[in-house]
Design an enzyme around this catalytic site. Structure first.
Site, PDB file in Angstrom:
ATOM      1  CE  LYS A 186       3.962   2.663   6.282  1.00 10.75           C
ATOM      2  NZ  LYS A 186       4.601   1.372   6.378  1.00 10.75           N
TER       3      LYS A 186
HETATM    4  C1  LIG Z   1       5.434   0.334   7.199  1.00  9.81           C
HETATM    5  C2  LIG Z   1       6.914   0.272   7.228  1.00  9.81           C
HETATM    6  C3  LIG Z   1       7.616  -0.865   6.814  1.00  9.81           C
HETATM    7  C4  LIG Z   1       6.953  -2.171   6.536  1.00  9.81           C
HETATM    8  O1  LIG Z   1       6.019  -2.150   5.529  1.00  9.81           O
HETATM    9  P1  LIG Z   1       5.134  -3.464   5.301  1.00  9.81           P
HETATM   10  O2  LIG Z   1       4.613  -3.291   3.906  1.00  9.81           O
HETATM   11  O3  LIG Z   1       4.068  -3.455   6.340  1.00  9.81           O
HETATM   12  O4  LIG Z   1       6.024  -4.638   5.423  1.00  9.81           O
HETATM   13  C5  LIG Z   1       8.989  -0.806   6.751  1.00  9.81           C
HETATM   14  N1  LIG Z   1       9.662   0.307   7.095  1.00  9.81           N
HETATM   15  C6  LIG Z   1       9.026   1.408   7.528  1.00  9.81           C
HETATM   16  C7  LIG Z   1       9.829   2.602   7.886  1.00  9.81           C
HETATM   17  C8  LIG Z   1       7.632   1.424   7.623  1.00  9.81           C
HETATM   18  O5  LIG Z   1       7.013   2.514   8.092  1.00  9.81           O
END
Ligand SMILES: *Cc1c(COP(=O)(O)O)cnc(C)c1O
Length: 392
Positions: A186
């Protein structure tokens, strides 16, 4: 070509993070404590929210935000069918029923029309998870209104949207509860971690308890001078707190975020300039209003391109270029076909867009040379089909 490897994503961790981790490890306190508090304050300031609460993941953030609504068991929650499976898992774990919403074929995102249709088909929605897909701003208030919901029944999945603006408002300060991810890929990678931002004092206080078993006082406060060993529990919580070690990395990362966001925008502009004339390739749009966070750079491989999406992915992979697809529609997965409500007309928008979606390498450490390598490979893939491939 062939020898270069361009990773789809590579976590860039600020060098100062190492010293910060050592400082926290030497401090004698490694779980949720003062480092998390400092990260929360700095993060809240960055997004312009009153409160930020650290949690273990964005998935946990969505579950807790939904639990905080205290809806009856099985209440209906709208969610796009093109999203990450974890977002829908969170709805299920909150004891609620996901209602999958179709997306528009031209944007890959839900629209007021598809939200209204889904809300009608399920007999009225109780809440909604809004996704800012790729980092593109979703019109949160319009979507809520179209679904017949007040804004406080909206939870924003901002896993892609750190740095996104809807009109002139930064994501994190729009609805009652916004959920961010610090997963390795991210925009602010820690490895794992999440954050809820809100302007609501009560919600922030509730999540602080709920993230740690529902205990009325966390360990850090109990161990402070004058702290008491006493605590109580009034409702079930979860175990979804962040550690101070993770928070220390997050704080170091946050100092680079402005620069990294600018870098992502530059990468997107470089892709868009180089690929503008490639036949059969549709490029991502810039928002007319607001700001794109460029978590993903998603192109559409149209029938005019020499290869379909899957064969292009393989071709790029053979050239050492990592790509991905965001996302496989949830109604294609057996589990969600069982637990989620789906509209009688199916998902024509999602089924049209899914076979064309292709996410190109995008991360703050991507170099101009790497972008150029990807663009050259795409152009080559559209012009040179080998004899062997023609036979196939
Ligand atoms: C990565 C992601 C999540 C989950 O994030 P985590 O921190 O791994 O739980 C939720 N929604 C979307 C759209 C994502 O890309």
């Amino acid at each position: 070509m062939g020898s270069e490897a361009v990773a789809f994503s590579r976590p860039l961790i600020a060098v100062e993070a190492q010293a910060e981790i050592e400082r926290v490890l030497a401090s004698g306190w490694v779980t949720t404590g003062p480092e998390c508090t400092a990260f929360e304050e700095e993060f809240a300031a960055w997004v312009g929210a009153e409160h930020a609460v650290t949690v273990a993941s964005c998935t946990a953030a969505i579950e807790l935000s939904l639990r905080a609504l205290h809806l009856p068991e099985g209440a209906k929650v709208l969610v796009p069918t093109i999203t990450f499976c974890g977002a829908v898992g969170a709805i299920v774990h909150a004891g609620l029923t996901p209602v999958l919403v179709d997306v528009e074929a031209d944007t890959g995102m839900v629209s007021p029309a598809t939200c209204t249709a889904a809300a009608r088909a399920c007999g009225g929605a109780d809440a909604m998870v809004v996704l800012h897909f790729m980092g593109y701003p979703a019109p949160v208030e319009e979507l809520a209104e179209a679904a017949g919901l007040p804004i406080w029944r909206v939870v924003e999945d901002a896993a892609h949207a750190l740095g996104t603006y809807v009109d002139d408002r930064q994501v994190g300060s729009i609805s009652k509860s916004t959920c961010f991810s610090f997963y390795a890929t991210k925009n602010l990678p820690i490895g794992e971690g999440g954050m809820i931002t809100t302007d609501d004092d009560e919600l922030a206080a509730w999540v602080r308890k709920a993230r740690l078993h529902g205990m009325s006082s966390d360990a850090w406060r109990r161990y402070l001078p004058g702290g008491s060993w006493r605590y109580s529990v009034t409702e079930a919580g979860v175990k979804a707190n962040l550690s101070d070690v993770q928070a220390a990395i997050g704080r170091a990362q946050l100092r680079h975020l402005d620069q990294w966001q600018r870098r992502r925008a530059d990468i997107a502009a470089r892709y868009s300039a180089a690929l503008a004339d490639v036949r059969g390739l549709e490029l991502p749009q810039l928002p007319v209003r607001g700001r794109h966070a460029w978590h993903l750079y998603v192109v559409r491989v149209k029938p005019g391109f020499a290869r379909d999406r899957d064969s292009l992915t393989e071709h790029l992979g053979a050239a050492g270029i990592g790509t991905s697809v965001h996302f496989i529609p949830l109604h294609h997965m057996p589990y969600f076909r069982v637990v989620a409500e789906t509209p009688p007309g199916g998902f024509p928008g999602a089924d049209a867009v899914f076979p064309e979606l292709l996410s190109l390498p995008m991360h703050q450490g991507l170099t101009d040379d790497e972008v150029d390598t990807v663009c050259a490979a795409l152009i080559e893939a559209n012009t040179h089909i080998t004899a062997q491939e023609v036979v196939q």
